[in-house]
Design a protein around this motif. Structure first.
Motif, mmCIF file in Angstrom:
data_model
loop_
_atom_site.group_PDB
_atom_site.id
_atom_site.type_symbol
_atom_site.label_atom_id
_atom_site.label_comp_id
_atom_site.label_asym_id
_atom_site.label_seq_id
_atom_site.Cartn_x
_atom_site.Cartn_y
_atom_site.Cartn_z
ATOM 1 N N GLN A 1 0.849 -1.201 0.000
ATOM 2 C CA GLN A 1 0.000 0.000 0.000
ATOM 3 C C GLN A 1 0.881 1.247 0.000
ATOM 4 O O GLN A 1 0.624 2.190 -0.745
ATOM 5 C CB GLN A 1 -0.908 -0.023 1.230
ATOM 6 C CG GLN A 1 -2.095 0.956 1.151
ATOM 7 C CD GLN A 1 -1.720 2.394 1.490
ATOM 8 O OE1 GLN A 1 -0.806 2.657 2.249
ATOM 9 N NE2 GLN A 1 -2.454 3.332 0.897
ATOM 10 N N ARG B 1 2.982 1.204 -3.542
ATOM 11 C CA ARG B 1 2.223 0.996 -4.778
ATOM 12 C C ARG B 1 2.832 -0.130 -5.639
ATOM 13 O O ARG B 1 2.665 -0.156 -6.853
ATOM 14 C CB ARG B 1 2.144 2.273 -5.641
ATOM 15 C CG ARG B 1 1.590 3.463 -4.911
ATOM 16 C CD ARG B 1 1.499 4.641 -5.814
ATOM 17 N NE ARG B 1 2.804 5.115 -6.237
ATOM 18 C CZ ARG B 1 3.343 4.877 -7.419
ATOM 19 N NH1 ARG B 1 2.702 4.186 -8.323
ATOM 20 N NH2 ARG B 1 4.533 5.339 -7.707
ATOM 21 N N ARG C 1 -2.095 -5.565 -7.091
ATOM 22 C CA ARG C 1 -2.405 -4.144 -6.970
ATOM 23 C C ARG C 1 -3.921 -3.928 -6.863
ATOM 24 O O ARG C 1 -4.384 -3.047 -6.152
ATOM 25 C CB ARG C 1 -1.816 -3.399 -8.171
ATOM 26 C CG ARG C 1 -2.040 -1.897 -8.161
ATOM 27 C CD ARG C 1 -1.169 -1.163 -7.154
ATOM 28 N NE ARG C 1 -1.530 0.247 -7.085
ATOM 29 C CZ ARG C 1 -1.518 0.976 -5.980
ATOM 30 N NH1 ARG C 1 -1.138 0.447 -4.844
ATOM 31 N NH2 ARG C 1 -1.861 2.241 -5.990
ATOM 32 N N GLN C 2 -4.692 -4.743 -7.595
ATOM 33 C CA GLN C 2 -6.156 -4.627 -7.520
ATOM 34 C C GLN C 2 -6.636 -4.925 -6.101
ATOM 35 O O GLN C 2 -7.535 -4.273 -5.593
ATOM 36 C CB GLN C 2 -6.832 -5.593 -8.505
ATOM 37 C CG GLN C 2 -6.509 -5.351 -9.981
ATOM 38 C CD GLN C 2 -6.939 -3.983 -10.473
ATOM 39 O OE1 GLN C 2 -7.881 -3.388 -9.965
ATOM 40 N NE2 GLN C 2 -6.242 -3.463 -11.471
ATOM 41 N N LEU D 1 -5.735 -1.877 -3.930
ATOM 42 C CA LEU D 1 -6.656 -0.770 -4.213
ATOM 43 C C LEU D 1 -8.042 -1.052 -3.624
ATOM 44 O O LEU D 1 -8.699 -0.153 -3.112
ATOM 45 C CB LEU D 1 -6.762 -0.535 -5.732
ATOM 46 C CG LEU D 1 -5.531 0.111 -6.386
ATOM 47 C CD1 LEU D 1 -5.654 0.058 -7.911
ATOM 48 C CD2 LEU D 1 -5.375 1.560 -5.937
ATOM 49 N N GLU E 1 -8.219 0.043 -0.254
ATOM 50 C CA GLU E 1 -8.155 1.497 -0.054
ATOM 51 C C GLU E 1 -9.490 2.170 -0.346
ATOM 52 O O GLU E 1 -9.563 3.392 -0.391
ATOM 53 C CB GLU E 1 -7.098 2.119 -0.974
ATOM 54 C CG GLU E 1 -5.684 1.710 -0.681
ATOM 55 C CD GLU E 1 -4.692 2.328 -1.661
ATOM 56 O OE1 GLU E 1 -5.076 3.204 -2.456
ATOM 57 O OE2 GLU E 1 -3.526 1.917 -1.641
ATOM 58 N N ASN F 1 -11.280 1.559 -3.224
ATOM 59 C CA ASN F 1 -11.536 1.633 -4.661
ATOM 60 C C ASN F 1 -12.454 0.474 -5.065
ATOM 61 O O ASN F 1 -12.011 -0.659 -5.237
ATOM 62 C CB ASN F 1 -10.197 1.564 -5.399
ATOM 63 C CG ASN F 1 -10.356 1.736 -6.892
ATOM 64 O OD1 ASN F 1 -11.386 1.372 -7.460
ATOM 65 N ND2 ASN F 1 -9.342 2.291 -7.525
ATOM 66 N N SER G 1 -11.837 -1.619 -8.191
ATOM 67 C CA SER G 1 -10.924 -2.744 -8.005
ATOM 68 C C SER G 1 -11.620 -3.896 -7.297
ATOM 69 O O SER G 1 -11.320 -5.060 -7.562
ATOM 70 C CB SER G 1 -9.677 -2.311 -7.227
ATOM 71 O OG SER G 1 -8.880 -1.490 -8.047
ATOM 72 N N SER H 1 -8.003 6.536 -13.260
ATOM 73 C CA SER H 1 -7.179 5.519 -12.614
ATOM 74 C C SER H 1 -5.802 5.486 -13.262
ATOM 75 O O SER H 1 -5.595 5.998 -14.351
ATOM 76 C CB SER H 1 -7.865 4.151 -12.680
ATOM 77 O OG SER H 1 -8.000 3.738 -14.002
ATOM 78 N N ASN I 1 -5.761 12.045 -5.560
ATOM 79 C CA ASN I 1 -5.225 11.058 -4.616
ATOM 80 C C ASN I 1 -3.713 11.146 -4.565
ATOM 81 O O ASN I 1 -3.069 11.671 -5.473
ATOM 82 C CB ASN I 1 -5.706 9.644 -4.960
ATOM 83 C CG ASN I 1 -5.151 9.169 -6.280
ATOM 84 O OD1 ASN I 1 -4.019 8.726 -6.359
ATOM 85 N ND2 ASN I 1 -5.929 9.311 -7.356
ATOM 86 N N THR J 1 -1.361 8.863 -4.687
ATOM 87 C CA THR J 1 -0.580 8.122 -5.675
ATOM 88 C C THR J 1 -0.413 8.940 -6.942
ATOM 89 O O THR J 1 0.702 9.101 -7.450
ATOM 90 C CB THR J 1 -1.295 6.796 -5.999
ATOM 91 O OG1 THR J 1 -1.481 6.085 -4.785
ATOM 92 C CG2 THR J 1 -0.480 5.950 -6.956
#
Lengths: 361, 68
Positions: free
Chosen positions: A205, A208, A284-285, A288, A291, A293, A296, B10, B35, B37
């Motif tokens: 996290q 990334r 990564r999905q 996310l 988080e 998302n 995802s 995204s 965001n 990132t």
């Protein structure tokens, strides 16, 4: 942690933990495999009945909850969604079909190579080619359109489901399937696997870490940040495998792998291509999703359903090799990803404009 | 002054949109991101492209003001 040191450190931890998880009982070269583990969870919940791959892998719950706690603590938790959910769901299914053709997600691909499985080289070449295809569409303006802010509860739902999954694993009610043989039977003790997931989730996290992002950013922006994580995982897993005597070089008789080069290649082309369009690799999905998302989350649900489809319809490969059904599915998926890429890029709008002009003329 | 809004996009689109805008070689450009990132990715890209930048928090989003 947004430094090169941070991502190299994360890669090192992932590589070492992956090898240790094998030491503690996970299948060889499968300390972590997001595709395999989601597939096992789908099996554990009875979504498919492939008896050798059913287990509620606590690494997945750990990854999600580690990333969730970290995102909350760093005030990076944001509930959002609405960016082409059904296309993302479909791409999730497709990425899973590609990964189970090869027998591993991009993370396991690196771990397989670090264990001496040379089939993974074929996989990486395919993966990079798939990323190249994805970049072609990105450069043509591919977009799944924007997401929107959603209520907090929407984002909390997925991490909470993972707490329920943990409860199901620990209480082990009769309706949960646990493999009695095969890879599903092989697993590290629950607490160790959970803590491993929590650590990796939290680090991923912060940094990334993304397998597809590494090669993508290198080609697209000449940015080496994410690829350093990719390389670091490989190097440290390699060292770990040497240290514990797990390293065995060759193409044949590699653990939970087959040696059909063409289909290893094509499986990872599909996986890489789909992942670029989704904006990140399966791991990564998951991060996310934790988080907030929900796009995802939908993708992960796609992978979950995709895993069930793979085993219910005999699409997944086995150490004996790919299946004819799997080969047909991979080819069909190429067509579908191509159409998704075309219709969500500027190519289709230019086309319709030209057609419009012709009509007017 | 150029201004692009990458909110809701995204990965890697915020950087791609920035790249597209930078290819036109503007003296200065403002980029909205929503965001952390994307903020870090876009900032790193701007730095590599030879721009200096400043990040301002605008409610829940970030405004990156970059100039040569």
């Amino acid at each position: 942690m947004e430094s090169k040191k941070g991502i190299i450190f994360t890669g090192a931890i992932v590589g070492v933990i992956a090898v240790l998880l094998v030491k503690f009982g996970n299948p060889a070269n499968m300390g972590f495999c997001i595709a395999c583990f989601i597939r096992d969870i789908a099996g554990g919940l009875g979504m498919h009945r492939a008896g050798v791959v059913q287990y509620l892998r606590p690494e997945i719950m750990g990854l999600v909850l580690g990333a969730f706690i970290m995102a909350l603590g760093k005030r990076e938790f944001n509930s959002r969604g609405g960016s082409s959910p059904f296309i993302r769901f479909t791409l999730g299914i497709i990425v899973m079909i590609g990964a189970l053709m090869f027998l591993g997600c991009p993370l396991r691909m690196v771990l397989r190579l670090a264990g001496g499985d040379l089939n993974a080289i074929v996989g990486i070449v395919g993966f990079a080619a798939g990323i190249g295809l994805g970049i072609f569409f990105l450069n043509k303006g591919f977009s799944l359109k924007r997401s929107y802010k959603l209520s907090k509860t929407e984002g909390f739902a997925f991490p909470i489901i993972n707490v329920f999954l943990l409860a199901l694993l620990i209480s082990a009610p009769a309706f949960i399937f646990f493999s009695e043989k095969g890879p599903g039977k092989m697993h590290a003790p629950i607490m160790i696997a959970l803590v491993a997931g929590l650590i990796v989730g939290a680090l991923a996290q912060r940094t990334r870490l993304c397998m597809v992002g590494g090669i993508r950013d290198l080609i697209l922006f000449k940015d080496t940040y994410l690829i350093l994580g990719f390389i670091s995982i490989f190097v440290f897993a390699l060292i770990g495998n040497f240290a514990l005597g797990y390293f065995k070089v060759g193409f044949i008789d590699q653990p939970v792998a087959h040696a059909d080069a063409l289909w290893n290649f094509l499986g990872m082309v599909l996986c890489g291509w789909g992942s670029v369009l989704l904006g990140g690799c399966p791991m990564r999905q998951l991060i996310l999703s934790a988080e907030g998302n929900t796009d995802s989350v939908i993708t992960v649900m796609g992978m979950f359903v995709g895993a069930a489809i793979c085993h219910n319809f005999g699409l997944a490969s086995s150490p004996k090799g790919p299946t004819p059904n799997g080969q047909i599915a991979v080819i069909a998926c190429f067509v579908i990803v191509g159409l998704i890429g075309y219709f969500n890029s500027e190519m289709s709008s230019i086309e319709s404009k030209v057609k419009g002009d012709v009509k007017i003329g | 002054m150029d201004r692009i809004d990458t909110r809701g996009m995204s990965c890697p689109q915020p950087v791609l949109m920035t790249k597209k805008a930078i290819d036109l070689n503007p003296e200065s450009i403002d980029i909205m991101v929503d965001n952390n990132t994307a903020k870090n990715n876009v900032s790193r890209f701007l730095k590599n492209a030879g721009y200096s930048y400043e990040v301002k928090e605008v409610e829940e989003d970030y405004l990156i003001c970059a100039s040569k």
